[in-house]
Design an enzyme around this catalytic site. Structure first.
Site, PDB file in Angstrom:
ATOM      1  N   HIS A   1      -5.849 -54.818  77.204  1.00  0.00           N
ATOM      2  CA  HIS A   1      -4.474 -54.882  76.731  1.00  0.00           C
ATOM      3  C   HIS A   1      -4.187 -53.918  75.586  1.00  0.00           C
ATOM      4  O   HIS A   1      -3.033 -53.750  75.196  1.00  0.00           O
ATOM      5  CB  HIS A   1      -4.141 -56.305  76.271  1.00  0.00           C
ATOM      6  CG  HIS A   1      -4.073 -57.291  77.385  1.00  0.00           C
ATOM      7  ND1 HIS A   1      -3.157 -57.195  78.406  1.00  0.00           N
ATOM      8  CD2 HIS A   1      -4.808 -58.399  77.656  1.00  0.00           C
ATOM      9  CE1 HIS A   1      -3.330 -58.193  79.253  1.00  0.00           C
ATOM     10  NE2 HIS A   1      -4.325 -58.941  78.820  1.00  0.00           N
TER      11      HIS A   1
ATOM     12  N   GLU B   1     -10.717 -67.336  82.398  1.00  0.00           N
ATOM     13  CA  GLU B   1      -9.328 -67.507  81.968  1.00  0.00           C
ATOM     14  C   GLU B   1      -8.382 -67.871  83.112  1.00  0.00           C
ATOM     15  O   GLU B   1      -7.170 -67.668  82.994  1.00  0.00           O
ATOM     16  CB  GLU B   1      -8.838 -66.240  81.261  1.00  0.00           C
ATOM     17  CG  GLU B   1      -9.159 -64.945  81.984  1.00  0.00           C
ATOM     18  CD  GLU B   1      -8.914 -63.713  81.129  1.00  0.00           C
ATOM     19  OE1 GLU B   1      -8.162 -63.803  80.142  1.00  0.00           O
ATOM     20  OE2 GLU B   1      -9.474 -62.650  81.457  1.00  0.00           O
TER      21      GLU B   1
ATOM     22  N   ASP C   1      -4.308 -66.809  79.007  1.00  0.00           N
ATOM     23  CA  ASP C   1      -4.226 -66.714  80.466  1.00  0.00           C
ATOM     24  C   ASP C   1      -4.697 -68.000  81.133  1.00  0.00           C
ATOM     25  O   ASP C   1      -4.194 -68.373  82.203  1.00  0.00           O
ATOM     26  CB  ASP C   1      -5.039 -65.524  80.967  1.00  0.00           C
ATOM     27  CG  ASP C   1      -4.272 -64.219  80.827  1.00  0.00           C
ATOM     28  OD1 ASP C   1      -3.069 -64.201  81.114  1.00  0.00           O
ATOM     29  OD2 ASP C   1      -4.879 -63.209  80.416  1.00  0.00           O
TER      30      ASP C   1
END
Length: 253
Positions: free
Chosen positions: A49, A147, A173
């Site tokens: 990310h 996740e 997540d």
């Protein structure tokens, strides 16, 4: 494993439980150094990310070479080429996101091992790491990021993958996968139950348990649950909090 092949992250995990981490999402000359100065045990570089390319990560890893801090890189999947590049640059560990099966976890491990045990290509970027492939393999830790609900169903099989160092929980997540808002990621009972399940499964398998906490109070709560590797803050959050505190001190009556 020889003393020379033990990474800074290995040494931190041997020395203390839990170990505390900072997170870097963009190129920075000072971020890792300031986390080390503050007493953090490791710094994570986010290639999933974050806004980091290979050159950014290699440069920051080089700057941490003489700092008393471990290093890990989060990558979006088990693609062997990016994993090999960050390890050639000197990362102590990789965290592979969105692992949902034992096969995916095994692929991540294989990307960190040279033939015949794996598929890693030989090409070290740092002379100080040496050319001993056994030592290069042994200094690397591989964490499967858990996740999703799908990962929960295959938890025991993932934990049984040979060569895996640990599981690393992504609460945001995980919450979304369970139908929970992100802001309830570490408070919602269903998510907390899943987090405890992940920790228990990893602990029973003799694996390190890590988690992305995001702040101090959550980090303390995760430590009480038994997690041994806890990421507290990204550099942007730490900067914002410090800047706000300076402003408050300067302007309060």
């Amino acid at each position: 494993m020889t003393e020379n092949s033990r990474s800074a992250l290995h040494k931190a995990l041997d020395r203390a439980t839990p170990v505390w981490g900072g997170w870097v999402t963009g190129p920075t000359l000072l971020g890792p150094e300031e986390f080390a100065r503050a007493g953090y045990d490791y710094v994570g570089f986010d290639a999933q990310h974050g806004y980091l390319d290979d050159a950014d990560i290699a440069g920051m890893l080089r700057r941490t070479e003489h700092l008393p801090i471990g290093t890990l890189v989060r990558l979006p999947n088990a693609d062997a080429a990016p994993i090999g590049r960050v390890l050639d640059a000197g990362a102590d560990a990789v965290v592979i996101a969105m692992i949902e099966s034992a096969d995916q976890a095994a692929a991540a491990v294989a990307a960190t091992r040279y033939p015949p045990a794996g598929i890693r290509s030989f090409g070290p970027l740092r002379a100080d790491l040496g050319r001993d492939t056994a030592a290069l393999e042994s200094r690397v830790s591989v964490f499967a990021m858990i996740e999703t609900a799908a990962a929960l169903s295959g938890l025991d099989r993932i934990c049984a993958v040979d060569g895996l160092a640990g599981l690393y929980v992504g609460p945001a997540d995980l919450a979304l996968s369970l139908g929970v808002r992100v802001d309830g990621a570490t408070r919602d009972p269903a998510v907390l139950d899943a987090i405890v399940r992940i920790h228990r499964a990893a602990n029973e398998a003799g694996l390190v348990t890590g988690i992305h906490a995001g702040d101090g109070p959550t980090g303390r709560a995760m430590a009480k649950l038994g997690f041994s590797m806890i990421t507290l803050a990204a550099e942007s959050h730490a900067l914002r909090r410090g800047a706000a505190e300076h402003l408050r001190e300067a302007t309060e009556p």
